[in-house]
Design an enzyme around this catalytic site. Structure first.
Site, PDB file in Angstrom:
ATOM      1  N   ARG A   1      -6.305  -7.849  13.716  1.00  0.00           N
ATOM      2  CA  ARG A   1      -5.353  -7.767  12.720  1.00  0.00           C
ATOM      3  C   ARG A   1      -4.578  -8.966  12.267  1.00  0.00           C
ATOM      4  O   ARG A   1      -4.174  -9.223  11.159  1.00  0.00           O
ATOM      5  CB  ARG A   1      -4.187  -6.674  13.080  1.00  0.00           C
ATOM      6  CG  ARG A   1      -4.596  -5.259  12.900  1.00  0.00           C
ATOM      7  CD  ARG A   1      -3.608  -3.959  13.207  1.00  0.00           C
ATOM      8  NE  ARG A   1      -3.970  -2.915  13.269  1.00  0.00           N
ATOM      9  CZ  ARG A   1      -4.244  -2.087  12.087  1.00  0.00           C
ATOM     10  NH1 ARG A   1      -3.696  -2.784  10.955  1.00  0.00           N
ATOM     11  NH2 ARG A   1      -4.598  -0.889  12.230  1.00  0.00           N
TER      12      ARG A   1
ATOM     13  N   ASP B   1       4.530 -20.935  37.594  1.00  0.00           N
ATOM     14  CA  ASP B   1       5.654 -20.297  38.252  1.00  0.00           C
ATOM     15  C   ASP B   1       6.082 -21.177  39.281  1.00  0.00           C
ATOM     16  O   ASP B   1       7.423 -21.437  39.646  1.00  0.00           O
ATOM     17  CB  ASP B   1       5.336 -19.045  38.955  1.00  0.00           C
ATOM     18  CG  ASP B   1       5.270 -17.727  38.035  1.00  0.00           C
ATOM     19  OD1 ASP B   1       5.626 -17.900  36.911  1.00  0.00           O
ATOM     20  OD2 ASP B   1       4.816 -16.665  38.165  1.00  0.00           O
TER      21      ASP B   1
ATOM     22  N   ARG C   1      -5.442   9.408   1.225  1.00  0.00           N
ATOM     23  CA  ARG C   1      -6.361   9.687   2.113  1.00  0.00           C
ATOM     24  C   ARG C   1      -6.511  11.199   2.655  1.00  0.00           C
ATOM     25  O   ARG C   1      -5.487  11.751   3.117  1.00  0.00           O
ATOM     26  CB  ARG C   1      -6.358   8.818   3.275  1.00  0.00           C
ATOM     27  CG  ARG C   1      -7.538   8.682   4.352  1.00  0.00           C
ATOM     28  CD  ARG C   1      -7.541   7.751   5.283  1.00  0.00           C
ATOM     29  NE  ARG C   1      -7.312   6.509   4.597  1.00  0.00           N
ATOM     30  CZ  ARG C   1      -6.595   5.511   5.090  1.00  0.00           C
ATOM     31  NH1 ARG C   1      -6.227   5.579   6.179  1.00  0.00           N
ATOM     32  NH2 ARG C   1      -6.462   4.096   4.520  1.00  0.00           N
TER      33      ARG C   1
ATOM     34  N   GLY D   1       4.080 -11.693  44.606  1.00  0.00           N
ATOM     35  CA  GLY D   1       3.777 -12.874  43.889  1.00  0.00           C
ATOM     36  C   GLY D   1       4.638 -13.875  43.568  1.00  0.00           C
ATOM     37  O   GLY D   1       4.387 -15.094  43.919  1.00  0.00           O
TER      38      GLY D   1
ATOM     39  N   SER E   1       7.122 -14.181  25.447  1.00  0.00           N
ATOM     40  CA  SER E   1       6.211 -15.155  25.420  1.00  0.00           C
ATOM     41  C   SER E   1       5.855 -15.554  23.949  1.00  0.00           C
ATOM     42  O   SER E   1       5.642 -16.591  23.560  1.00  0.00           O
ATOM     43  CB  SER E   1       5.041 -15.227  26.435  1.00  0.00           C
ATOM     44  OG  SER E   1       5.451 -15.032  27.764  1.00  0.00           O
TER      45      SER E   1
ATOM     46  N   LYS F   1      -3.057 -11.302  37.323  1.00  0.00           N
ATOM     47  CA  LYS F   1      -2.955 -12.633  37.842  1.00  0.00           C
ATOM     48  C   LYS F   1      -3.887 -12.965  38.980  1.00  0.00           C
ATOM     49  O   LYS F   1      -4.113 -14.157  39.247  1.00  0.00           O
ATOM     50  CB  LYS F   1      -1.519 -12.724  38.397  1.00  0.00           C
ATOM     51  CG  LYS F   1      -0.427 -12.995  37.436  1.00  0.00           C
ATOM     52  CD  LYS F   1       0.949 -13.293  38.012  1.00  0.00           C
ATOM     53  CE  LYS F   1       1.841 -13.786  36.908  1.00  0.00           C
ATOM     54  NZ  LYS F   1       3.149 -14.031  37.603  1.00  0.00           N
TER      55      LYS F   1
ATOM     56  N   GLU G   1       0.823  -1.254  -0.054  1.00  0.00           N
ATOM     57  CA  GLU G   1      -0.139   0.146  -0.062  1.00  0.00           C
ATOM     58  C   GLU G   1       0.833   1.332  -0.171  1.00  0.00           C
ATOM     59  O   GLU G   1       1.807   1.420   1.222  1.00  0.00           O
ATOM     60  CB  GLU G   1      -1.031   0.079   1.257  1.00  0.00           C
ATOM     61  CG  GLU G   1      -1.874   1.401   1.130  1.00  0.00           C
ATOM     62  CD  GLU G   1      -2.606   1.464   2.466  1.00  0.00           C
ATOM     63  OE1 GLU G   1      -3.863   1.770   2.303  1.00  0.00           O
ATOM     64  OE2 GLU G   1      -1.998   1.534   3.471  1.00  0.00           O
TER      65      GLU G   1
ATOM     66  N   GLY H   1      17.073 -16.748  36.593  1.00  0.00           N
ATOM     67  CA  GLY H   1      15.512 -16.442  36.410  1.00  0.00           C
ATOM     68  C   GLY H   1      15.229 -17.258  35.079  1.00  0.00           C
ATOM     69  O   GLY H   1      14.034 -17.419  34.844  1.00  0.00           O
TER      70      GLY H   1
END
Ligand code: NAP
Length: 500
Positions: free
Chosen positions: A194, A334, A68, A360, A253, A298, A36, A463
């Protein structure tokens, strides 16, 4: 037009100079099924047919030309007459598509595209709404069809997640009408549509040439549409998973889980669901196959699930949802991630553990430490919070400021201290690290200051180990298959290394 065009990506180019448009066309590459050209981004959009012909010579990919007007959400300040003059030149050059706003078609062309029809150029009649997604989408669709375009396009701003479903339903319904459709919700809440729209029958979805060069709110990069979400291979059977949180722009993720799905040959995708609040979205959970849940949802997510695993009851928060039949069950992986990361350390009995933080992640660690019958002292900057936490789990407690007075077998950092961008910080001074194992839950950076300073004195646990293990457990809960852990870890390490 054939309907075998499902899964196509249109790379949107918005440049200020014609020479830059040329460069951008040449850069589009394998991601582009359509290109486009947003002429309204040009400083001087009054182009000649030869410029359009030239651009077509640079690519075999069909060009969609649009100019446009400001009144319709674009950047072109000219009149409708000037707009049509430029678009007529594009038609003269025989570009594949001209996209024109319905307002110009109705006002200036009196609803008749036929006056412009010439050569092979096809016309997209488009409706844009940057404020909201109106109730009567069907009416808008009919309004667009009335001018007898080759394609209809509806792009509206999502105010609620449900706007995605309404636009996707419209795509499904429009199949009966036979006019190809492009439809999507704009903005952060519209990202889902989308990615999914082509698999429901939309002609294409738009992607930016690179991130940072978006031509509409919520637009993803063409590279992500192609390489991360493989929209070209999605279909109506694709199982949709995702991460619910806010903000989640930098979440690893989608990279981990989409690669894992691909490596196991699954027709599944993992999408970002960037949601400030759950109220509108919670009732729709059952439409999807599963979720990761992250900050800040969470705990609140538990209001929308049917069943909770023991890990959730013990921790009071969930990070994973699994759909079984029509029931949503919540888990806390976890806990599994921590169990995995500490598998060697916890093989010994009666460990003396110092746990930094009372949030947490600390609660998940507390569960694992309690199972292992460890002697735990929890240290938090808010001593009252540390006390309440310790009382609940039967631990000792103290203020985080006293951390240098403690030593033992295992130190766990479950505060965000040392996390990017504050990578120079550590919750403990180097000379007071006196433990056999040091586990830092922070995974960005891969090696924190605490880990670096502990390395010569202790076995250091990253971690990243926990992060990959909790993601692997999610994958296993969702699919029933063994997770490709090595691949998942390699992706995390690669992405964190390149981010630094
Ligand atoms: P959380 O619920 O917000 O808890 C954070 C804890 O750290 C609270 O006790 C908080 O104290 C304390 N804290 C925050 N900022 C501090 C500071 N500047 N100095 C001292 N203490 C501070 O967060 P969480 O979900 O437990 O996450 C904690 C860390 O674990 C984060 O770095 C997160 O990235 C990491 N994590 C890693 C994984 C993994 O898979 N590796 C998974 C989950 C979490 P207050 O109560 O006083 O605010």
């Amino acid at each position: 037009m054939s309907t075998t065009t499902i899964g196509k990506i249109c790379v949107a180019i918005g440049e200020t100079q014609p020479a830059k448009v040329e460069e951008a066309i040449l850069k589009t590459g394998y991601q582009a099924d359509y290109i486009e050209l947003r002429l309204d981004y040009l400083e001087e959009p009054c182009l000649s047919p030869s410029t359009f012909r030239n651009w077509q010579r640079f690519t075999d990919t069909p060009l969609i030309v649009t100019l446009r007007r400001k009144a319709n959400g674009g950047a072109f300040a000219g009149t409708e007459a000037e707009q049509i003059m430029v678009l007529e030149r594009a038609v003269e050059a025989d570009v594949s598509f001209v996209d024109m706003e319905i307002e110009t078609i109705e006002n200036f062309l009196c609803g008749q595209l036929s006056t412009l029809r010439k050569n092979r150029t096809q016309f997209i009649a488009s409706y844009h709404n940057f404020k909201d997604t109106p109730a009567d989408l069907e009416g808008i669709y009919q309004r667009l069809c009335k001018v007898q375009p080759d394609v209809v396009k509806i792009a509206t701003f999502a105010r609620s997640f449900a706007d995605n479903f309404r636009l996707l339903d419209l795509i499904e319904k429009s199949k009966r009408g036979g006019v190809p459709i492009i439809a999507m919700a704009m903005g952060e809440l519209g990202v889902y549509s989308r990615i999914v729209a082509p698999s429901r029958g939309a002609l294409l979805t738009y992607g930016s040439i690179c991130s940072g060069r978006e031509t509409a709110p919520g637009q993803l990069s063409a590279k992500d549409l192609k390489d991360l979400y493989s929209v070209h291979e999605m279909n109506a059977d694709t199982q949709i998973y995702g991460v619910i949180g806010y903000p989640i722009g930098h979440s690893l993720s989608p990279h981990i889980h989409n690669s894992a799905f691909r490596s196991r040959g699954l027709n599944s995708r993992y999408l970002p669901f960037s949601l400030k609040e759950l109220r509108d979205f919670g009732p729709h959970l059952r439409r999807f196959s599963g979720f990761s849940v992250t900050i800040p949802h969470k705990v609140e997510i538990l209001d929308y699930v049917d069943e909770v695993d023991a890990s959730v009851t013990a921790v009071g928060a969930a990070n994973t949802l699994v759909k079984k039949g029509n029931q949503i069950r919540a888990y806390n992986t976890d806990v599994d991630g921590i169990r995995f990361a500490l598998r060697d350390a916890l093989s010994a009995k009666d460990l003396r553990v110092t746990l930094l933080g009372a949030g947490g992640a600390a609660r998940s660690a507390a569960l694992v430490l309690k199972e292992a019958k460890s002697h735990v002292t929890v240290l938090a900057r808010n001593k009252d919070r540390a006390r309440l936490f310790a009382e609940e789990f039967g631990f000792d407690h103290d203020s985080l400021s006293q951390a240098s007075r403690y030593r033992g077998d295992l130190l766990i950092n479950s505060t965000p201290v040392g996390m990017s961008p504050h990578i120079g910080e550590s919750p403990l001074s180097e000379d007071s690290i006196d433990y056999r194992y040091v586990f830092d839950m922070v995974y960005n950076p891969i090696e924190t200051r605490l880990m670096r300073e502990a390395r010569n004195k202790a076995t250091v646990i990253s971690g990243v180990e926990m992060f990959v293990a909790q993601a692997a457990k999610q994958f296993e809960l969702w699919t029933g298959l063994e997770a490709p852990r090595d691949l998942m870890e390699a992706i995390v390490v690669e992405r964190l290394s390149t981010a630094q």
